[in-house]
Structure formats: structure tokens, C-alpha cells
Design an enzyme around this catalytic site. Structure first.
Site, short mmCIF file in Angstrom:
data_model
loop_
_atom_site.label_atom_id
_atom_site.label_comp_id
_atom_site.label_asym_id
_atom_site.label_seq_id
_atom_site.Cartn_x
_atom_site.Cartn_y
_atom_site.Cartn_z
N GLU A 236 0.89 -1.17 0.00
CA GLU A 236 0.00 0.00 0.00
C GLU A 236 0.92 1.21 0.00
O GLU A 236 1.53 1.52 1.01
CB GLU A 236 -0.86 0.03 1.27
CG GLU A 236 -1.75 -1.17 1.45
CD GLU A 236 -2.93 -1.18 0.50
OE1 GLU A 236 -3.18 -0.14 -0.15
OE2 GLU A 236 -3.58 -2.22 0.40
N CYS A 270 -2.90 8.79 3.07
CA CYS A 270 -2.62 8.41 1.67
C CYS A 270 -3.83 8.60 0.77
O CYS A 270 -3.68 8.66 -0.44
CB CYS A 270 -2.13 6.97 1.63
SG CYS A 270 -3.23 5.88 2.51
N GLU A 367 3.37 13.41 -4.06
CA GLU A 367 2.70 13.29 -2.77
C GLU A 367 3.41 14.20 -1.76
O GLU A 367 4.59 14.03 -1.49
CB GLU A 367 2.76 11.84 -2.29
CG GLU A 367 1.99 11.64 -1.02
CD GLU A 367 1.96 10.18 -0.58
OE1 GLU A 367 3.02 9.55 -0.56
OE2 GLU A 367 0.86 9.70 -0.26
#
Ligand code: NAD
Length: 480
Positions: A236, A270, A367
Site C-alpha cells: 500500500e 494516503c 505526494e
């Protein structure tokens, strides 16, 4: 523990040292893996029936729930997240996740037992993988541990879990409560430490599977480390979620949704909304309301019940977020963009809304993992879809509209593992969570996660007892 370096654990809201851990060295990791291997091979856990394992995991979930207030307080002190988020959000959800896995382990799925080749009965067995290495990040330490330990243990594996060097405290508590619940010694092992410890664990030959949540770059390194002994992987990784608002949407709901989705956990999520695309005809109205509502967020002491947003996890992470803003040429700050005045201690940063960033800029593509969101416009549905999909990540995204047909078209086109319609963030224990593209592979939560932690074994019974000709085994079925 053998010879190991000491590591101070900070409260990111006060910068005070609240605990001290040691970084496990290779010999410590060896000992933890050996304990996991010994307990796996002995069958002390994998040999239990699903019902027996389920009962113990349910007891464990109950102990965590009974300890909720203390665990939430510890999680808040170690991560800086508002205590109400840990107490009313992450930890109750983690308890529900564990209860789901305890129950799901009792109804495994697979191909039906049957006669697929003349004279044979085939059976599928779902077996545990063996020793699993579970590596978690700092944003939701207890919940990420539950997402991995739950399915791993329910399926009969043994585990070595390594929390982030910054946030090990609630994972250690989980280990203590697991023993209290009756999970046998050696089945759940916790090692603390940073990258070196993680590397020793993920390259250990006796580890059969790695479940990792963290940065995409770290995932790449782990793939290499795991390759020598061909370990099973589930990843993940990072995300850069789009939040697409059409002019026909309930704009008030979309604005409220955007505030929560962008700034929950100080943006260190996330699935956080990081790119808000609004149809041009509604952009001005949305922008004014979004800036106003986000401006009302109460930033400060996470232990206070009224606080909405705490600090970032570390000085390093705050400097990283500031770096993105310093390099953001051509983009305008609509809100925030700096450290809040009056909060001298702690790694605080204001909720920040940026406008006018180019689609190919790092602000839109990378990110940030902080309280920074980009607000952008689009002209039509095709452009909205193209912009939303135009990143290397594919973890989660949302679409806001009252038009059912458009919602369905968007849902079909969005290349993300979770897509929400008229909301952004909620998850369910029964439903899978995991990414497309460079956000990883494999699923957390749901029966799909349970499958990740098992291997399918095909067992074939010869049922006729008839004598076989020597060439029988080289052909499909029995020749005439
Ligand atoms: P990180 O990748 O720096 O660290 C994650 C974990 O990996 C830590 O425990 C760390 O010690 C360990 N690690 C680091 N290098 C390693 C190596 N070479 N070998 C083995 N282990 C190693 O991530 P982080 O900064 O702690 O967390 C933030 C990241 O996590 C973000 O990218 C975020 O998107 C991601 N994340 C993803 C999800 C998801 O569900 N996809 C959920 C939460 C966080």
C-alpha cells in the site's frame, strides 16, 4: 535485545521526549524471525482451528476496545493527531477490522471441491504463508498494524511487525495486549527501528511474505530486498487523490467534504484529497466557501477536545512540506502557507490552499503528505477525467455530482482502487482498500486481504484405485 542504538520518541506537538526505544540490529531481527518461525513450525497457532484463532482475536479486539481511552491518548501524543480522531475514528475502526478478520477467517473462499479430471477429486486448501514481515508508516500506527496483523493472524501466520521509527508506542501496546488475549508467545513479535531494521527484516531468508505500507520509493527498495528469496509482497504505497466537483453537485456538502478530506490527520493520509478539480462555472463559488470553511479549522494542542488539526509528524516532514511551497512557481496561496503564529513548540503548519498550479508541476504530481491542497478548474467531463487520472498514483479519488449517469461514467473511468461518489475518505472493514498503478498492489481490509495472507494448495485424490499405465502421468486424463 542485543547491542542497539537508543532512539528518543517525541511528541510532535510539544517536541518533548515521551519515550525511548532501541533500534533493533540484525541479530535482534534474527531472534524475532526465529521466534516467529519456531512458533509457525510448531503449529501452536497455525494448527488451531479457525474458530479457536477467531476467539482469541476477538478477545484481543475486546482488550483494545477496553483500553481505548489510554490508547487514543498515547496515539495522539506520539503522532500529534487530535485525540478525538484516534478515539472516535482510527482505533474503533481498527477494533472493527480485527473483529471482521476474526469472523472472516471462519469462512474461507475458494474453488469448490470436485472432479475436474476423470478419476480424480480435487480439493483447494487455503494455507498460511508462514512468517510474515509487516512494515507500517507513522500516520495511523495502530490502525495500520491492525490492518496487517488482523488478516495475517486470522489466516494462521506468525508475524514480525516493525512500526515506523517515529511512532512505535501503540504497536508495542498491541503486542502486550495480544499476549494478554492468549496469542501464544512467538506468534506476534514487534521490532522497533528505522530503515536498517526494516532492511534486515525484509531481506531475511525465513520471511515468506512482506506486507508494507509506506512511500512508493521505499516500496521499490523493498522489492529489491525481497527478490533474492522471492517473497510474496503486498504494497500500500503513496497516493495523490483527486476530488472532482461538477457544477450540479451539492456544493455545500462538497465544500465540507473537501475540508475534512484535505486536512484530516494534517493531510498525512494516503487517501487525502490533494487535487480538487472544480467545474469552471462553480469554481469561484466553491473557492470562496472552501477558503472560508478551511479557515475555521482549529489548529493546536491535539489533546484538547476542540482541536481539528495537530502538527505534522516531525521537523523533517514540515521542512519537506515547506520545500514544496518554496519551489511552487506560478501557484498562489489562497490560505495558510506558513507556520501558525503563536505556536512556538511543535511541528505545526497552517491548512494551506493553493490555486493556479500547473498540472505537470510537482505540487500537483507529487505526494506532499501535509496540509496542502491544490484547487484547479476544468471545462468538461472528459477534461475532468483526464486531469484526475494524470498522475502516477492510483489509490483513491472522488466525484461529486447529482447526475447518476455522469457519476457512473466517471466511476468507470477513474483509475483508482477506491472511488467515492459524493463523499471522500470513509472505508469499511468488508470492502478492499488498495491501489492501482504506483500506489501498489494487493488489498488491505475485506476478504481480499485475508486471501493475500494465504496460499492456495491444490490437493488431488486418485479415486478409482485402478492400475495405471506408465504413460498415464504424461497425458491429460486417461487415454481410451
Ligand atoms: P516510509 O516509506 O518512509 O516508511 C514506512 C516504513 O518503512 C517505516 O516503518 C520505515 O522504517 C520502513 N522502511 C524504510 N525504509 C525501508 C527499507 N529500505 N526496507 C524496509 N523497511 C523500510 O513511509 P512513511 O514516511 O512512514 O509514511 C508515509 C507514506 O506512507 C506515504 O507515502 C503514504 O502515502 C504512505 N501510506 C500509504 C497508505 C496506503 O494505504 N496506501 C497508508 C498510509 C500511508
Amino acid at each position: 535485545m542485543v547491542k542497539s542504538a537508543k532512539r528518543p520518541i517525541l511528541n510532535p506537538a510539544t517536541e518533548e521526549i515521551i519515550a525511548e526505544t532501541v533500534d533493533a540490529g540484525p541479530r535482534d531481527v534474527d531472534r524475532a524471525v526465529a521466534a516467529a518461525k519456531k512458533s509457525f513450525d510448531s503449529g501452536v497457532w497455525s494448527g488451531k482451528s479457525p474458530a479457536e484463532r477467531s476467539t482469541v482475536i476477538l478477545k484481543w479486539a475486546g482488550l483494545i476496545e477496553a483500553d481505548l481511552a489510554a490508547l487514543a491518548e498515547l496515539e495522539s501524543r506520539n503522532t500529534g493527531k487530535p485525540v478525538k480522531l484516534a478515539r472516535d475514528g482510527d482505533i474503533p475502526f481498527a477494533v472493527d477490522n480485527l473483529r471482521f478478520f476474526a469472523a472472516a477467517a471462519r469462512c474461507p473462499e475458494g474453488a469448490g471441491t470436485g472432479e475436474y479430471s476423470a478419476g480424480y477429486t480435487s480439493v483447494i486448501r487455503r494455507e498460511p504463508v508462514g512468517v510474515t514481515a509487516l512494515i507500517t508508516p507513522w500516520n495511523y500506527p495502530l490502525m495500520m498494524a491492525a490492518w496487517k496483523l488482523g488478516p495475517a493472524l486470522a489466516a494462521g501466520n506468525t508475524c514480525v511487525i516493525k512500526p515506523s521509527r517515529l511512532t512505535p508506542l501503540t504497536t508495542m501496546e498491541l503486542g502486550r495486549l495480544a499476549l494478554e488475549a492468549g496469542i501464544p508467545e512467538g506468534v506476534l513479535n514487534v521490532v522497533t527501528g528505522a530503515e536498517e531494521t526494516g532492511r534486515a527484516l525484509t531481506s531475511h531468508p525465513d520471511v515468506r511474505m512482506i506486507s508494507f505500507t509506506g512511500d512508493t520509493e521505499t516500496g521499490r527498495k523493498i522489492m529489491v530486498q525481497a527478490s533474492a528469496t522471492v517473497k510474496r509482497l503486498t504494497f500500500e504505497l503513496g497516493g495523490k487523490a483527486p476530488f472532482v466537483v461538477f457544477a450540479d453537485a451539492d456544493l455545500d456538502a462538497a465544500v465540507q467534504g473537501a475540508v475534512v478530506a484535505s486536512f484530516v490527520n494534517c493531510g498525512q493520509d494516503c487517501t487525502a484529497a490533494t487535487r480538487i478539480y472544480v467545474e469552471q462555472s462553480a469554481l469561484k463559488r466553491f473557492t470562496a466557501a472552501f477558503v472560508k470553511e478551511a479557515g475555521k479549522l482549529r489548529v493546536g494542542d491535539p489533546s484538547k477536545p476542540g482541536t481539528d488539526m495537530g502538527p505534522l509528524i516531525s521537523a523533517e516532514q514540515r521542512a519537506r512540506v515547506e520545500g514544496f511551497l518554496q519551489r511552487a512557481k506560478g501557484a498562489r496561496v489562497l490560505l495558510g502557507g506558513r507556520r501558525p503564529k503563536g505556536l512556538r513548540q511543535g511541528f505545526f503548519f497552517e491548512p494551506t490552499i493553493m490555486a493556479g498550479a500547473a498540472q505537470d508541476s510537482e505540487l500537483v504530481q507529487s505526494e506532499i503528505f501535509g496540509p496542502v491542497v491544490c484547487l484547479l478548474g476544468f471545462n468538461d467531463e472528459a477534461q475532468a477525467l483526464a486531469l484526475a487520472n494524470d498522475v502516477r498514483y492510483g489509490l483513491a479519488g472522488s466525484v461529486w455530482t447529482r447526475d447518476v449517469q455522469r457519476a457512473l461514467r466517471m466511476v468507470n473511468g477513474l483509475r483508482f482502487g477506491t472511488v467515492w461518489v459524493n463523499d471522500h475518505l470513509p472505508l469499511a472493514s468488508e470492502m478492499p482498500h488498495g491501489g492501482f498503478k504506483e500506489s501498489g498492489f494487493g488489498k488491505d481490509l475485506s476478504k481480499y486481504a485475508l486471501e493475500e495472507y494465504t496460499v492456495a494448495k491444490h490437493v488431488m485424490f486418485e479415486t478409482t484405485g485402478a492400475a495405471r499405465k506408465p504413460w498415464h502421468y504424461t497425458v491429460f486424463g486417461e487415454p481410451g
